[in-house]
Design an enzyme around this catalytic site. Structure first.
Site, PDB file in Angstrom:
ATOM      1  CE  LYS A  81      85.974  48.896 181.935  1.00 40.82           C
ATOM      2  NZ  LYS A  81      84.807  48.373 181.177  1.00 40.82           N
ATOM      3  CB  SER A 156      82.371  51.303 181.557  1.00 38.69           C
ATOM      4  OG  SER A 156      82.654  49.939 181.294  1.00 38.69           O
ATOM      5  CB  SER A 180      81.557  48.695 178.723  1.00 37.07           C
ATOM      6  OG  SER A 180      80.542  49.238 179.506  1.00 37.07           O
TER       7      SER A 180
END
Lengths: 547, 69
Positions: A81, A156, A180
């Site tokens: 990420k 996320s 997330s």
């Protein structure tokens, strides 16, 4: 990819690499070819590191050839990420605010993957600063769901979910502050584990909330998630929250089945607190039957209503997020995406004593959980309220209106995992969530592994057709919800904005006015009589080893 | 006798106090206005543009093994 490399799991690829039946270079080349074909439809990558990945693969091949095999991640292509620091590589937070940020050092988790011999293929899309999204006004587009490109991946860790589901990486790391890791895992049909708070270092990972940020893996199978966790878990003196405990053998813990294990079903969370869609509920009932069939003892369990955890989490986390970005919010608010601002700006209404009351309430919650942990080895609920919605259906105000099924376990800090428990009529994944007591990560993995082995869901991959006609047009940024604030309320909100030193456009101010009543209701619920001796959950202590 | 207070500040502080369920007498509000000038200066001394890596001193930690009940 060729038939030999198409959709390999980490465990299978590692077995072949160790046996020298598969070359890390061959695997990495195949992954890069697949990314080139599939990523234009998914926008899962912010930065692709093709040349660098091939260099790393050649290095891995040399080492393995020389008899220096490091373990099951050696030569395995992974993604991060884009909030994990990577030395010399853009770490943008998917935000205009940090779109030129190139850190000098790796995050601890990045470094541990490198030490394990993993190949870093690229940096993956995220909601802005691991919080706001999906957004249509950022320098990079949001990731798209591989099961249906017009649908949301969840966030996320959106790119991590999409890239793993599509097989563009064999595994990825994400972060989880309110769900997330678990939400993109649920909506993208992969496994996502939020480990116990403190088990994996947060050092070098762009902060969302100091109190609730967790780093963890997303992978196609539970075994792969266990292998990734094994590589990144363990004490890090550079993270003040890092736990000094021995790390379990997570892969070994998968064996043994779940006969006699006590599974508590948090039925009220998905029936009353946040009623889920019918097909979700049916899938969960079927999953419970699978657990019973495996010999587990399944009974109902009850925790607080979801909105009470949500109030504690939002009050603490938004205040911390605001503090992280306060300087930029004052000087360059227009560089943030609107969805991020719709979540973060209302924190200017949270006062110091609200934050402390939320921390005190968290301590009560942590104590309450002990009785639940005594009665149940794990707790289960749905991983999301339904299958992935369309990207154009998202409205920021929903963040304030509805609690979440994942957030309670950020407040408890215990491990929580989501995995696929079937598909909707439209072919979208449905997510099951399993949670446990702090540091019982191995138990959660074992239950998830037993379920995975007993069900057929891992046999189906997203139906991607590279080169198929596809519109890349993004939905417009939705207009803010209509604020129904009275003139007096608007004056009060304007006072807070002024005192915070913020200069907001009319549109941002309207967005803030629309969310304010929901935040104020949360804060009101936290203002109650408490014994003065009730301490906050976050109390100062001298760093270990300093005294 | 102290200086008269800025009427805007006074109104804002009164509003803030009311939000905290406090109803202040005129004298208490005067006192708050007097103290607030110093509080604001203190708040101004706390840096607000730190790198995100700067953790608070009261980061949450689970008890060390053996510390818990």
């Amino acid at each position: 990819m060729t038939a030999a490399t198409q959709h390999l799991t980490i465990a299978e690829a590692a077995r072949r690499i160790q046996a020298r039946q598969l070359s890390p270079v061959e695997l990495t080349e195949a992954v890069l070819r697949w990314i080139e074909a599939a990523n234009p439809q998914l926008d899962a990558f912010v930065t692709l590191l093709a040349e660098r990945a091939l260099d790393e693969a050649r290095q891995a091949e040399r080492e393995i050839g020389a008899g220096r095999y490091r373990g099951p991640l050696h030569g395995i292509p992974l993604g991060l990420k884009d909030i994990f620091n990577t030395a010399g590589v853009l770490t943008s937070g998917h935000s205009r605010v940090m779109m030129h940020n190139v850190p000098r050092q790796d995050a601890t988790a990045t470094a541990r993957l490198r030490e394990a011999g993993a190949i870093l293929v690229g940096k993956l899309a995220t909601h802005e600063f691991a919080h706001g999204g999906p957004s249509f006004d950022l320098p990079w587009p949001p990731a798209r769901n591989p099961w249906h490109r017009d649908h949301f991946t969840g966030g996320s860790s959106s790119g991590s979910g999409a890239a793993v589901a599509a097989g563009m990486v064999l595994g990825a790391l994400g972060s989880d502050t309110g769900g997330s890791i678990r939400t993109p895992a649920a909506l993208s049909g992969v496994v996502g584990l939020k480990p116990t708070y403190g088990l994996v270092s947060r050092h070098g990972v762009i902060t969302n909330s100091y109190t609730f940020d967790h780093v963890g893996p997303l992978a196609w199978t539970v075994e792969d998630a266990a292998l990734l966790l094994q590589a990144i878990a363990g004490h890090d003196p550079r993270d003040p929250a890092s736990a000094e405990r021995p790390v379990a053998d997570y892969r070994a813990a998968l064996a043994g089945g779940i006969k006699g294990l006590r599974i508590g079903v948090l039925r009220h969370t998905f029936e009353q607190d946040l009623p889920v869609q019918a097909e979700m509920r049916a899938a969960l009932e079927a999953a419970l039957d699978v657990f019973r069939g495996l010999g587990a003892e399944v009974s109902d369990a009850r925790m607080r209503p979801l909105h009470e955890y949500y109030a504690v989490k939002i009050t603490i986390a938004e205040a911390e997020l605001y503090a992280v970005h306060e300087g930029n919010l004052r000087t360059r608010v227009g560089d943030f995406g609107e969805d991020f601002l719709g979540r973060c700006l209302p924190a200017c209404l949270i006062r110091g004593h609200d934050y402390v009351q939320a921390q005190r309430e968290r301590r009560v919650i942590l104590a309450e959980m002990e009785a639940l942990y005594d009665r149940h080895d794990v707790l289960v609920t749905c991983g999301a309220a339904g299958p992935a919605p369309r990207l154009d259906a998202w409205r920021t105000i929903a963040f304030w209106q509805r609690p979440s099924l994942t957030t309670p376990f950020n407040v408890t800090g215990g491990p929580a995992l989501t995995q696929c428990m079937g598909f909707s009529a439209a072919g979208l994944p449905l997510g099951l969530q399993i949670a446990g007591r702090p540091f019982a990560d191995a138990t959660v993995l074992r239950v998830a592994h037993a379920y995975e082995q007993a069900t057929p869901w891992r046999r189906k991959r997203p139906p991607l057709e590279p080169g198929a006609p596809f519109s890349r047009q993004l939905p417009p940024v939705p207009d803010p919800a209509t604020a129904e604030a009275t003139p007096a309320q608007r004056d009060r909100i304007a006072m807070f904005v002024r005192r915070a030193g913020l200069t907001l456009s009319e549109r941002h101010f309207e967005q803030l006015c629309a969310s304010a009543p929901y935040l104020e209701a949360m804060l009101g619920g936290l203002r109650k009589e408490r014994d003065w001796g009730l301490e906050p959950a976050n109390v100062f202590s001298f760093p270990r080893g300093a005294v | 006798m102290s200086e008269p207070h800025d009427p805007t500040l006074r109104a804002e502080l009164e509003q803030l106090a009311r939000l905290g369920d406090a109803t202040l007498s005129a004298q208490q509000l005067d006192q708050l206005c007097e103290a607030y000038v110093y509080l604001e200066a203190m708040l101004g001394r706390i840096p607000r543009d730190r790198p995100w890596q700067d953790e608070p001193m009261n980061t949450f930690r689970f008890p060390k093994r053996g510390d818990e009940r």
